[in-house]
Design a protein around this motif. Structure first.
Motif, short mmCIF file in Angstrom:
data_model
loop_
_atom_site.label_atom_id
_atom_site.label_comp_id
_atom_site.label_asym_id
_atom_site.label_seq_id
_atom_site.Cartn_x
_atom_site.Cartn_y
_atom_site.Cartn_z
N GLN A 215 0.76 -1.16 -0.12
CA GLN A 215 0.25 -0.21 -0.21
C GLN A 215 1.29 1.33 -0.14
N PHE A 216 2.01 1.28 0.55
CA PHE A 216 3.23 2.35 0.89
C PHE A 216 3.34 2.36 -0.57
N ILE A 217 3.26 1.40 -1.24
CA ILE A 217 4.34 1.79 -2.40
C ILE A 217 3.40 1.99 -3.59
N ASP A 218 1.80 1.84 -3.18
CA ASP A 218 0.97 3.11 -4.40
C ASP A 218 0.50 3.99 -3.84
N GLU A 275 -4.42 7.36 -19.66
CA GLU A 275 -4.02 6.18 -20.94
C GLU A 275 -2.42 5.38 -20.28
N ASN A 276 -2.37 4.18 -20.53
CA ASN A 276 -1.45 3.86 -20.30
C ASN A 276 -0.77 3.79 -19.34
N TYR A 277 -1.91 3.75 -18.14
CA TYR A 277 -1.63 4.73 -16.58
C TYR A 277 -0.97 2.73 -16.19
N ASN A 278 0.38 2.92 -16.37
CA ASN A 278 1.26 1.47 -15.60
C ASN A 278 1.62 1.42 -14.47
N TYR A 279 0.17 1.55 -13.41
CA TYR A 279 1.67 1.22 -12.59
C TYR A 279 1.30 -0.15 -11.49
N ARG A 280 0.71 -1.03 -12.46
CA ARG A 280 1.55 -2.59 -12.10
C ARG A 280 2.51 -2.81 -12.75
N ASN A 281 3.15 -2.12 -13.53
CA ASN A 281 4.87 -2.51 -13.91
C ASN A 281 5.48 -1.55 -12.85
N THR A 282 5.36 -0.60 -12.53
CA THR A 282 5.85 0.69 -11.67
C THR A 282 5.79 -0.11 -9.79
N SER A 283 4.38 -1.04 -9.53
CA SER A 283 4.83 -1.46 -8.05
C SER A 283 5.72 -2.65 -8.62
N TYR A 285 8.35 -3.11 -10.03
CA TYR A 285 9.82 -2.28 -10.63
C TYR A 285 10.17 -2.08 -8.90
N PHE A 286 9.12 -1.31 -8.39
CA PHE A 286 9.26 -1.18 -6.69
C PHE A 286 10.34 -2.42 -5.88
N GLN A 287 8.86 -3.36 -5.92
CA GLN A 287 9.76 -4.98 -5.05
C GLN A 287 10.58 -5.64 -5.64
N ASN A 288 11.08 -5.32 -7.21
CA ASN A 288 11.98 -6.43 -7.63
C ASN A 288 13.02 -5.87 -8.76
N PRO A 289 13.32 -4.97 -8.26
CA PRO A 289 14.19 -4.15 -9.32
C PRO A 289 14.67 -4.70 -9.59
N ILE A 290 15.67 -4.60 -10.79
CA ILE A 290 17.17 -5.87 -10.75
C ILE A 290 18.45 -5.27 -10.27
N VAL A 291 19.30 -5.84 -9.10
CA VAL A 291 20.07 -5.66 -8.26
C VAL A 291 21.35 -6.85 -8.02
N LYS A 292 22.40 -6.33 -7.49
CA LYS A 292 22.90 -7.34 -7.50
C LYS A 292 22.27 -8.46 -6.09
N ASP A 293 23.31 -9.33 -5.89
CA ASP A 293 22.78 -10.46 -5.17
C ASP A 293 23.54 -9.73 -4.13
N SER A 294 22.73 -9.82 -2.69
CA SER A 294 23.78 -9.27 -1.68
C SER A 294 24.70 -10.49 -1.13
N LYS A 295 24.47 -11.14 -1.46
CA LYS A 295 25.23 -12.98 -1.43
C LYS A 295 26.88 -13.01 -2.07
N GLN A 296 26.47 -12.20 -3.64
CA GLN A 296 27.45 -12.09 -3.86
C GLN A 296 28.85 -10.69 -3.54
N ILE A 297 27.99 -9.82 -2.37
CA ILE A 297 29.01 -8.89 -2.20
C ILE A 297 29.50 -8.70 -1.02
N ASN A 298 30.49 -9.07 -0.75
CA ASN A 298 30.98 -8.65 0.03
C ASN A 298 32.34 -7.53 0.58
N LEU A 299 31.64 -6.56 1.87
CA LEU A 299 32.05 -5.04 1.81
C LEU A 299 32.94 -4.96 2.82
N GLN A 300 34.92 -4.57 2.15
CA GLN A 300 35.74 -4.67 3.14
C GLN A 300 36.04 -3.16 2.81
N TRP A 301 36.47 -2.70 4.25
CA TRP A 301 37.47 -1.77 4.50
C TRP A 301 39.00 -1.63 4.82
#
Length: 350
Positions: A215-218, A275-283, A285-301
């Motif tokens: 609902q917050f996304i909407d 017309e073409n109100y693409n709220y579904r695609n937008t929602s 996208y917010f839920q499942n953007p294309i991102v790198k898997d955190s398991k493959q990320i090793n943060l080191q300072w």
DNA sequence: ACTCTGCCTCAAGACGCC
DNA sequence: TTGAGGCAGAGT
DNA sequence: GGCGTCC
């Protein structure tokens, strides 16, 4: 950019927007969208009407800014993670196109401007941060021992993912849509001297506004985001009211077919869904953007490579040697004290 | 009166010297 | 470029 | 503290 008026809307509830001190973030890992940061820096330096350039005529403002900023964050005990943009998603095409056009216009206006103020104004407005500049920032950051994450698409969503998976404590950005992407926490004005540091937790928003995450996304979509048009006549108040009443955009739109509801909302606003109100695609996208898997990320300072930083900044980019040496001295001190604290505090605290 | 919209403005980084 | 804030205007 | 400089 971001979500239109979300900040303004949230101000109506007590304790959703929390004021913080910089010390609150000591020892914490914070993700930072670097392109926004670089834009801010370059634009700020354009105050005087020129960029900083080396003898080759290449811009160097971004490096100075990132150098200083990184040092000052480490001095405050913050562990920064810099996140870089990849390819923009198709959904953003239209907004990117309009930005390009705006820049073009600004450049033209800059040439036509006959007074200094106007020239500077349009100079700032026509800022472009190039791939090359961002690569240079990336090099410098890595020499400073700070981890870099290259997002496959938008840095925004990648930052949110890092926070969601607990690799960082939160995301420092001005862009409210980090919350829409599900980051548990946004930190605004971190490292601003003039403005109060603000923290907003997603959990608090959902609780106080009595919404679930979908609902917050909407709500954000109705308010207006980068990926979707808005329904004319619906602003802050009605957006929230509609989500509370109907539960979702979907149900609201379906209800418009029912005559009594139609009547009720027709005299409120005759505008119907575009017309073409693409709220579904937008929602989605917010839920499942294309991102790198955190398991493959090793943060080191790691310890900065002080010699290479000096070489990079001074020999390659023509910065003043003694100033850079001063910075490096600060960096060394900051790193050492971070490291010392680290041995006392378990490193997994983010 | 309420709310949305559009148009305007402004400021934005960090250091150091006076 | 971004946001924020202010203010006028329009629609309901 | 404000303003010019940083390259």
């Amino acid at each position: 950019m971001g979500i239109k008026n979300l900040h303004k809307l949230l101000r109506k509830w007590e304790n959703v927007i929390q004021e913080r001190n910089i010390q609150d973030f000591a020892g914490k890992k914070i993700a930072i969208d670097i392109s926004i940061l670089v834009y801010q820096i370059v634009i700020a330096i354009r105050n005087t009407g020129t960029d900083l350039v080396n003898t080759n005529g290449d811009i160097t403002s971004h490096l100075l800014g990132i150098f200083n900023k990184t040092i000052s964050m480490l001095e405050k005990g913050i562990y920064p993670v810099y996140v870089f943009d990849g390819k923009p998603p198709n959904m953003k095409n239209s907004i990117l196109k309009s930005r390009r056009e705006q820049r073009k216009k600004a450049k033209l206006k800059m040439k036509q401007a006959d007074n200094k103020e106007d020239k500077i104004k349009y100079f700032k407005r026509s800022v472009v941060v190039t791939k090359k500049q961002l690569n240079e920032c990336s090099q410098l950051i890595q020499l400073m021992g700070i981890p870099v994450v290259n997002a496959p698409q938008e840095a925004d969503s990648q930052c949110a993912q890092l926070a969601k998976d607990g690799l960082v404590y939160g995301v420092s950005t001005e862009d409210m849509d980090i919350l829409t992407f599900g980051s548990p926490r946004i930190i605004r004005n971190l490292s601003s001297k003039k403005k109060e540091i603000i923290q907003i937790d997603l959990e608090k928003i959902l609780k106080k506004l009595e919404l679930n995450y979908l609902q917050f996304i909407d709500l954000c979509i109705l308010l207006g985001c980068d990926y979707c048009t808005t329904i004319p006549g619906i602003g802050m108040k009605k957006a929230y009211q509609l989500i509370k009443q109907f539960g979702s955009i979907e149900t609201f739109i379906e209800s418009l077919n029912e005559t009594d509801i139609k009547k009720e909302y027709e005299n409120l606003n005759k505008s119907l869904v575009p017309e073409n109100y693409n709220y579904r695609n937008t929602s989605n996208y917010f839920q499942n953007p294309i991102v790198k898997d955190s398991k493959q990320i090793n943060l080191q300072w790691t310890e900065p490579d002080y010699d290479k930083i000096l070489e990079f900044m001074v020999s390659q980019f023509g910065f003043n040697k003694s100033k850079i040496q001063k910075g490096i001295a600060r960096l060394r001190r900051a790193y050492n004290s971070l490291n010392k604290n680290n041995k006392q505090i378990p490193h997994y605290i983010c």
